[in-house]
Write a protein that holds these residues in place. Structure first.
Motif, PDB file in Angstrom:
ATOM      1  N   LYS A 285      10.697  -8.493   2.401  1.00  0.00           N
ATOM      2  CA  LYS A 285      11.746  -8.034   1.481  1.00  0.00           C
ATOM      3  C   LYS A 285      11.509  -7.526   0.311  1.00  0.00           C
ATOM      4  CE  LYS A 285      15.377 -10.338   3.956  1.00  0.00           C
ATOM      5  NZ  LYS A 285      15.802 -11.845   4.240  1.00  0.00           N
ATOM      6  N   LYS A 286      10.280  -8.319  -0.475  1.00  0.00           N
ATOM      7  CA  LYS A 286       9.873  -7.965  -1.813  1.00  0.00           C
ATOM      8  C   LYS A 286       9.357  -6.262  -1.814  1.00  0.00           C
ATOM      9  CE  LYS A 286       9.596 -12.292  -3.866  1.00  0.00           C
ATOM     10  NZ  LYS A 286       8.683 -13.516  -4.512  1.00  0.00           N
ATOM     11  N   GLN A 288      10.195  -4.148   0.369  1.00  0.00           N
ATOM     12  CA  GLN A 288      11.127  -3.405   0.403  1.00  0.00           C
ATOM     13  C   GLN A 288      11.839  -3.012  -1.048  1.00  0.00           C
ATOM     14  OE1 GLN A 288      12.826  -5.096   4.591  1.00  0.00           O
ATOM     15  NE2 GLN A 288      14.356  -3.599   3.581  1.00  0.00           N
ATOM     16  N   ASP A 289      12.320  -4.349  -1.778  1.00  0.00           N
ATOM     17  CA  ASP A 289      12.707  -4.049  -2.937  1.00  0.00           C
ATOM     18  C   ASP A 289      11.944  -3.422  -3.970  1.00  0.00           C
ATOM     19  OD1 ASP A 289      14.807  -5.724  -2.158  1.00  0.00           O
ATOM     20  OD2 ASP A 289      13.878  -7.657  -3.268  1.00  0.00           O
ATOM     21  N   SER A 293      13.623  -0.231  -6.020  1.00  0.00           N
ATOM     22  CA  SER A 293      13.505  -0.199  -7.410  1.00  0.00           C
ATOM     23  C   SER A 293      12.749   1.042  -7.990  1.00  0.00           C
ATOM     24  CB  SER A 293      12.860  -1.536  -8.171  1.00  0.00           C
ATOM     25  OG  SER A 293      11.704  -1.636  -7.990  1.00  0.00           O
TER      26      SER A 293
END
Ligand SMILES: Nc1ncnc2c1ncn2[C@@H]1O[C@H](COP(=O)(O)OP(=O)(O)O)[C@@H](O)[C@H]1O
Ligand SMILES: [Mg+2]
Length: 295
Positions: A285-286, A288-289, A293
């Motif tokens: 998920k990080k 993806q984040d 961003s």
């Protein structure tokens, strides 16, 4: 030693033309890939391939179209870890179709091209003196072909599992000028961190490739009897400060993860509640984040 660009004659094989055509094909191929991520460590045996296989599975389970390049040409392990070692590659007029795992992740690996289990990759040099340079050139060539000639289709993520060595990232950065980011894998030993710091410097300051973050693998193990967390390496080997700031997650040692890799089972799918799975999913998920961003 001259590079092929400086050769006065290439005996009519038009090496420069061939390489340029393939580089163009690679760029064309990457237009259908949203984000490219290199997984590297500088050091071998820290769990790069195990993590790449599971991050790819986690991203796939999260609804992404994911492809993986096993860029460890001399020590390919991903076909086995991702359970597609028996796959037969299909060749079409527009390229080779990658192997597809039970979850739907796509993979291309040298292992899928070698006929026999025992067959090593042999790089034939003209002389022993040339062997090192020749091998490096051949490896980059093989990697370029892997990416350029594979029919990836539309992908959200293309993960590249790099072989150990800080010298590998420059090759990849050259092949993929818009490389999306790098995930660096380390273990909590000073020896590993020393080399990993070199990889971070290489990526950040020399190549100016974005670093998504650092994953600490085999950080601790959970006692199967009492549930206590115990460090796997000596207790004072805590993560270096620079690396700590880049931290994406700390993954425990889990014998089930190693077994799942050996049997080609996606661990994050089979043991979703295991502590290591939870961290792997969070790291996915990080990643993806990171791209959300930076858009
Ligand atoms: N967190 C972990 N828990 C248990 N086994 C692991 C873990 N991470 C990696 N392994 C195992 O350690 C071995 C080395 O990992 P591998 O991914 O091949 O390393 P690398 O690609 O960095 O050389 C493999 O057998 C793998 O299954
Ligand atoms: Mg590996």
């Amino acid at each position: 030693m001259k590079t092929y660009n400086e050769l006065p004659s290439d005996a009519g094989s038009n090496i420069i033309g061939q390489v340029t055509a393939q580089a163009n094909r690679l760029q064309q191929r990457l237009t259908s890939v949203k984000h490219t991520v290199a997984v590297m460590s500088g050091k071998g045996g820290v769990g790069k391939s195990a993590l790449t296989a599971n991050l790819a599975a986690a991203l796939t389970l999260n609804g992404n179209a994911v492809g993986v390049v096993d860029a460890d040409i001399n020590g390919p392990t991903l076909a086995k870890m991702m359970g597609v070692r028996d796959a037969t590659l299909e060749y079409t007029s527009i390229g080779v179709k990658p192997a597809i795992t039970a979850l739907g992740t796509k993979l291309i690996s040298m292992d899928l091209l070698l006929a026999e289990d025992e067959a090593p990759v042999l790089w034939n040099a003209h002389s022993q003196k040339d062997a090192f340079t020749w091998r490096a050139t051949m490896e980059v060539g093989a990697l370029r072909e892997f990416i350029a000639d594979t029919e990836w289709g539309e992908l959200d993520y293309l993960l590249l599992d790099l072989p150990p060595g800080t010298d590998r990232l420059p090759n990849v950065a050259e092949l993929i000028p818009n490389l999306g980011g790098v995930v660096v894998v380390t273990i909590p030993s000073e020896v590993s961190q020393l080399i990993v710091k070199k990889s971070v410097t290489m990526a950040r300051h020399i190549l100016k490739v974005p670093i998504i973050g650092v994953v600490e693998n085999m950080a601790f193990y959970v006692c199967q009897h009492c549930g206590e967390e115990e460090p796997l390496f000596s207790a004072d080997e805590t993560l270096d400060k620079t690396l700590q700031q880049l931290m994406l997650g700390s993954i425990p040692f889990d014998p089930q993860l190693s077994r799942a890799n050996d049997t080609g089972t996606p661990y994050v799918d089979k043991y979703p509640d295991a502590p290591a799975s939870r961290v792997l999913v969070q790291v996915g998920k990080k990643i993806q984040d990171f791209f959300i961003s930076t858009v």
